[in-house]
Design a protein around this motif. Structure first.
Motif, PDB file in Angstrom:
ATOM      1  N   VAL A   1      76.612  30.307  50.682  1.00 33.71           N
ATOM      2  CA  VAL A   1      75.542  30.373  50.203  1.00 33.71           C
ATOM      3  C   VAL A   1      75.068  29.121  49.047  1.00 33.71           C
ATOM      4  CG1 VAL A   1      73.749  31.631  48.912  1.00 33.71           C
ATOM      5  CG2 VAL A   1      74.681  32.609  50.966  1.00 33.71           C
ATOM      6  N   PRO A   2      76.333  29.369  47.812  1.00 29.68           N
ATOM      7  CA  PRO A   2      76.225  28.496  46.795  1.00 29.68           C
ATOM      8  C   PRO A   2      76.436  27.185  47.265  1.00 29.68           C
ATOM      9  CG  PRO A   2      78.148  29.681  46.628  1.00 29.68           C
ATOM     10  CD  PRO A   2      77.241  30.340  48.040  1.00 29.68           C
ATOM     11  N   ARG A   3      77.279  26.803  48.178  1.00 25.20           N
ATOM     12  CA  ARG A   3      77.493  25.510  48.943  1.00 25.20           C
ATOM     13  C   ARG A   3      76.293  24.760  49.283  1.00 25.20           C
ATOM     14  NH1 ARG A   3      82.196  25.690  52.774  1.00 25.20           N
ATOM     15  NH2 ARG A   3      81.504  23.392  53.451  1.00 25.20           N
ATOM     16  N   LEU A   4      75.540  25.698  50.187  1.00 16.03           N
ATOM     17  CA  LEU A   4      74.401  25.344  50.867  1.00 16.03           C
ATOM     18  C   LEU A   4      73.163  24.701  49.754  1.00 16.03           C
ATOM     19  CD1 LEU A   4      72.787  24.623  53.464  1.00 16.03           C
ATOM     20  CD2 LEU A   4      72.063  27.343  53.546  1.00 16.03           C
ATOM     21  N   THR A   5      73.102  25.902  48.683  1.00 19.11           N
ATOM     22  CA  THR A   5      72.155  25.540  47.820  1.00 19.11           C
ATOM     23  C   THR A   5      72.213  24.289  47.112  1.00 19.11           C
ATOM     24  OG1 THR A   5      72.007  28.031  47.484  1.00 19.11           O
ATOM     25  CG2 THR A   5      71.135  26.617  45.679  1.00 19.11           C
ATOM     26  N   MET A   6      73.852  24.271  46.485  1.00 19.88           N
ATOM     27  CA  MET A   6      74.100  22.866  45.720  1.00 19.88           C
ATOM     28  C   MET A   6      73.732  21.560  46.805  1.00 19.88           C
ATOM     29  SD  MET A   6      74.956  23.500  42.793  1.00 19.88           S
ATOM     30  CE  MET A   6      75.606  22.035  42.350  1.00 19.88           C
ATOM     31  N   ALA A   7      74.208  21.771  47.929  1.00 14.27           N
ATOM     32  CA  ALA A   7      74.111  20.758  48.870  1.00 14.27           C
ATOM     33  C   ALA A   7      72.481  20.347  48.794  1.00 14.27           C
ATOM     34  CB  ALA A   7      74.611  20.877  50.391  1.00 14.27           C
ATOM     35  N   ARG A   8      71.556  21.248  49.062  1.00 14.41           N
ATOM     36  CA  ARG A   8      70.159  20.936  49.346  1.00 14.41           C
ATOM     37  C   ARG A   8      69.451  20.399  48.012  1.00 14.41           C
ATOM     38  NH1 ARG A   8      68.511  25.938  53.116  1.00 14.41           N
ATOM     39  NH2 ARG A   8      68.995  24.894  55.354  1.00 14.41           N
ATOM     40  N   MET A   9      69.983  20.809  46.825  1.00 19.80           N
ATOM     41  CA  MET A   9      69.627  20.428  45.767  1.00 19.80           C
ATOM     42  C   MET A   9      70.005  18.903  45.603  1.00 19.80           C
ATOM     43  SD  MET A   9      70.258  23.653  42.845  1.00 19.80           S
ATOM     44  CE  MET A   9      70.108  22.654  41.539  1.00 19.80           C
ATOM     45  N   GLU A  10      71.217  18.601  45.828  1.00 22.73           N
ATOM     46  CA  GLU A  10      71.926  17.235  45.614  1.00 22.73           C
ATOM     47  C   GLU A  10      71.049  16.490  46.752  1.00 22.73           C
ATOM     48  OE1 GLU A  10      73.985  13.991  44.280  1.00 22.73           O
ATOM     49  OE2 GLU A  10      74.089  16.265  43.619  1.00 22.73           O
TER      50      GLU A  10
END
Length: 828
Positions: free
Chosen positions: A345-354
């Motif tokens: 979940v945090p990885r997906l969130t950080m990836a979409r933010m980036e």
């Protein structure tokens, strides 16, 4: 002529001379003066002031038969004017050519050299044309200097780029520095390409530079990608280990990673989604919760993990389009069926933010880049680029526009239409050029058909091989092949067909020619074998080699071979000839050594001759013997070097002549002394015989015997005859022998005959009263010489007979004897 008339004429002449001298710059007046003046000197002075060609021709025509000096002067001026006009015309042509070269975009140094050579051959006087040409030539030389500087700068830049490329092969210390150098060299290339002397550069230089630049950028992208991956791996290790590095290390490392990432985002080449295998997760069908199986659930979970990993990697590499595709794949997976784990979940969130952050920056940067591409495309028609470079430039702009669609999203339709119109407008010259090339290919095909028709009309099948001019056939084949090669580009399909037809048509000439050349090669091989069999010690070897060389030249003129065959055979033939000449040279060198030895021997002979010429007169007998020995030694000694042969022969001849003169002089001196002694002894004999004839007789001996003994001895044959005559006369004088006195008187007639015979033998004149007797005796002497077996009487025998004959002599006979002895003394 009266004195007053001569004075008036002289005054008129002086006045005419003054008037002629004052006509400088007045050509019309000078012509009128010449036509009416009666003084030649004044006309000549006035003619020197005429410079107009029309007036010069008028004066020449008028004075042609009147004053030849003026006519010749006018003719010379007319010819000089015509020559000057021709020089001026040629100078103007050179000036025009120089001006064309100044504006020629592809100026070559050989063109300027040819122009200078033509100008140097023209005798151009100092004037405005020469100044203009020197100005234009200075501009040409300035352009050549600029070409040299531009070429040197590009070569230096290419060398520097190759150094950077070589550095990127290993592990460079600073990738950013290499990227800066490459950008600087790219900017330098753009500046050099914009220079006006670019068309004159070697064709391979720019292509080599561009190729090397592409290689350098590819290697730089690989290094930057490796740096970014290395930084990402280090961050993951630090995150998983939970170790907190020191503040200073973290700040330094973060700065390095930020620089590497920024360099990767700015310099990394954009990769399209087609180059990376992306799983097509969007095509996954929606599966009902109650109908999904465990295997399908595991497959969805695996696809979710793979898409997330691919999205993160794409973001690290700056591939926004790829990241967007992965994001689409993730959104296509139903979250109710496949929920992400707590770590995902945090990885997906950080990836979409980036992704959102990078997409915003990409759209902004893409718009800016598109505006720059549009501006560059609109400015292309003003840059006056070469067509090839213009086409590459437009293609590069379109590729960069497409890459922006991948990395920064699709542009607006209005901006795309503006960019496409600008590219099409700039590409119009290239399209026109391609149309011209297509038309040229069609024309080349027509020319090829014409050449095929000409080649088909040539045939040697129906002619005798001996009568055919094979050299002309070879030249025709070569001309046809060269013309075919110079045709230019043709459509590929047509080219293949035409080449086959040309090969078939050419074989009609080429096959018989090949057979003749094979026979010619066999003949050349025989000549080589003949040259190899010639013996170097044979005296006729040079003539034989020259005959073979002449035969070779004759065959070469009759039928030239292929260049490689001709060269190979000629080298072998020349090697065979050179081997014979080298062997003869060795033999000549050995002979040269013998010549030097002979030279020393002959120099010694010359020195001996020169020394023998200064010996004392007492060695007369040995001098003759030495001369003969020297002459025999000279004839038995071999040849000497040609360079000194004539000089040595002259020295030998001179020494022989000196020695012979010395011997002859000594012989003449001895002969003179002997004749003097003979004359004295003969006088003593005559004195005794005169005393015998006197009555009364004088004293028996008046010292004649003592005087006789004082005289030098004569030759044996003369000494014996005179001694017997002298002794007989003394004995008759002592005995008062009257019979001997009568004998003396009786022998007068015989003495006259003997004197006459000796005069004939010596060629002396006889007394006039004896001319008849002399003629009769000459006939007798001639008849006796013609009789077979008859021995001729020599001068020596006749002299002995005269000296041995006792006879009373008178003054006339005594004088005749004295003349004969003087004749013998002089040797005439």
């Amino acid at each position: 002529m009266p004195i007053n008339a001569r004075a008036q004429q002289e005054n008129a002449r002086q006045a005419a001379l003054v008037q002629a001298g004052a006509l400088d710059g007045q050509e019309t007046a000078a012509v009128e003066f010449i036509l009416q003046c009666g003084f030649a000197d004044a006309r000549l002075i006035a003619a020197a002031h005429i410079n107009s060609q029309s007036l010069q021709e008028q004066v020449r025509s008028a004075m042609r038969n009147t004053d030849r000096r003026v006519a010749r002067l006018m003719q010379g001026k007319i010819e000089a004017g015509m020559q000057l006009a021709q020089c001026e015309q040629r100078a103007q042509q050179c000036l025009e050519q120089a001006r064309r070269l100044v504006v020629d975009p592809q100026l070559m140094p050989n063109q300027v050299a040819d122009l200078d050579r033509v100008w140097a051959a023209i005798q151009v006087p100092v004037g405005q044309t020469r100044q203009k040409f020197e100005t234009v030539r200075a501009a040409l030389h300035s352009r050549l200097a600029c070409q040299v500087e531009l070429q040197r700068a590009l070569i230096d830049a290419l060398a520097r780029l190759r150094e950077v490329t070589s550095a990127l092969d290993g592990v460079p210390s600073d990738v950013g520095v290499c990227a800066g150098i490459i950008d600087e060299l790219a900017l330098t290339l753009e500046q050099h390409v914009a220079a006006p002397e670019v068309p004159a550069l070697p064709k391979h230089l720019l292509s080599s530079f561009l190729q090397e630049m592409d290689i350098a950028r590819q290697k730089l992208a690989v290094q930057q990608r490796q740096s970014v991956l290395s930084a990402s791996a280090t961050n993951e290790i630090r995150t998983s280990s939970g170790a907190a590095p020191a503040a200073n290390d973290e700040s330094d490392l973060g700065a390095d990673f930020q620089d590497a990432a920024q360099a990767a985002l700015t310099a990394m080449p954009v990769m399209t989604a087609a180059k990376i295998a992306i799983p097509d997760l969007t095509a996954t069908p929606q599966v009902a919760m109650d109908s999904i199986t465990i295997a399908q659930l595991q497959e969805l979970t695996q696809r979710f993990a793979e898409a997330l990993d691919g999205m993160e990697k794409a973001l690290e590499q700056g591939l926004l389009q790829v990241a967007c595709e992965h994001d689409k794949a993730l959104r296509a997976i139903d979250a109710k069926l496949c929920k992400p784990s707590a770590a995902q979940v945090p990885r997906l969130t950080m990836a979409r933010m980036e992704l959102a952050h990078l997409m915003s920056w990409a759209r902004w940067g893409g718009n800016v880049s598109r505006e720059e591409l549009l501006k560059t495309a609109e400015e292309l028609p003003l840059q006056k680029l070469q067509l090839a470079e213009l086409g590459k430039k437009i293609g590069s702009l379109r590729e960069r526009w497409k890459s922006l669609d991948v990395s920064a999203g699709v542009s607006s339709r209005e901006l795309w239409h503006r960019f496409d119109a600008a590219c099409n407008s700039a590409y119009e010259p290239v399209a026109a050029h391609f149309r011209e090339l297509a038309e040229e290919r069609l024309q080349n095909a027509v020319k090829a058909q014409v050449l095929l028709g000409q080649l088909s009309s040539l045939s040697v099948a129906s002619q005798d091989a001996v009568e055919i001019d094979w050299k002309g056939v070879a030249q025709q084949c070569q001309r046809m092949q060269q013309a075919w090669q110079r045709l230019g580009t043709i459509e590929r399909k047509e080219k293949k067909r035409l080449d086959a037809e040309f090969a078939t048509a050419l074989s009609v000439l080429a096959d018989p020619l090949a057979r003749q050349r094979a026979a010619a090669i066999e003949r050349r091989e025989r000549l080589i074998a003949d040259a190899s069999e010639i013996r170097a010690d044979d005296r006729t070897a040079p003539e034989a080699l020259r005959a073979l060389q002449a035969s070779w030249q004759e065959q070469s003129l009759f039928l030239p071979l292929e260049r490689r065959d001709e060269q190979a055979l000629w080298m072998r033939f020349r090697a065979a000839c050179d081997a014979v000449f080298a062997k003869r040279k060795e033999t000549a060198q050995a002979a040269e050594v013998d010549r030097h030895q002979n030279l020393q021997q002959k120099e010694a002979i010359c020195a001996g001759l020169e020394a023998a010429a200064v010996v004392s007169p007492a060695a007369l007998g040995t001098m003759g013997k030495a001369l003969r020995e020297f002459q025999n030694g000279w004839s038995q000694t071999g040849y000497v070097p040609r360079a000194v042969e004539q000089q040595l022969i002259q020295r030998f001849d001179a020494a022989v002549a000196v020695l012979q003169q010395r011997i002859d002089a000594l012989k003449r001196a001895a002969q003179t002394s002997e004749i003097d002694a003979l004359q004295r002894k003969l006088s003593l004999c005559q004195a005794v015989e005169v005393a015998i004839a006197q009555v009364p007789q004088p004293q028996l001996d008046k010292g004649w015997s003592a005087e006789w003994s004082e005289q030098a001895p004569l030759a044996a044959y003369l000494e014996r005859a005179l001694q017997m005559r002298f002794s007989a006369a003394l004995a008759a004088l002592a005995a008062s022998d009257i019979t001997y006195a009568a004998t003396l008187i009786d022998n007068r007639a015989q003495l006259g005959q003997e004197l006459l015979r000796l005069e004939i033998l010596l060629g002396c004149d006889s007394p006039a009263e004896l001319s008849r007797e002399r003629l009769q005796m000459q006939v007798e002497v001639l008849q006796s010489s013609l009789r077979a077996g008859q021995k001729q009487i020599t001068q020596q025998e006749q002299l002995v007979t005269l000296c041995a004959l006792p006879a009373a002599t008178d003054a006339k006979s005594t004088q005749r004897i004295a003349d004969l002895l003087q004749k013998m003394k002089s040797g005439d």
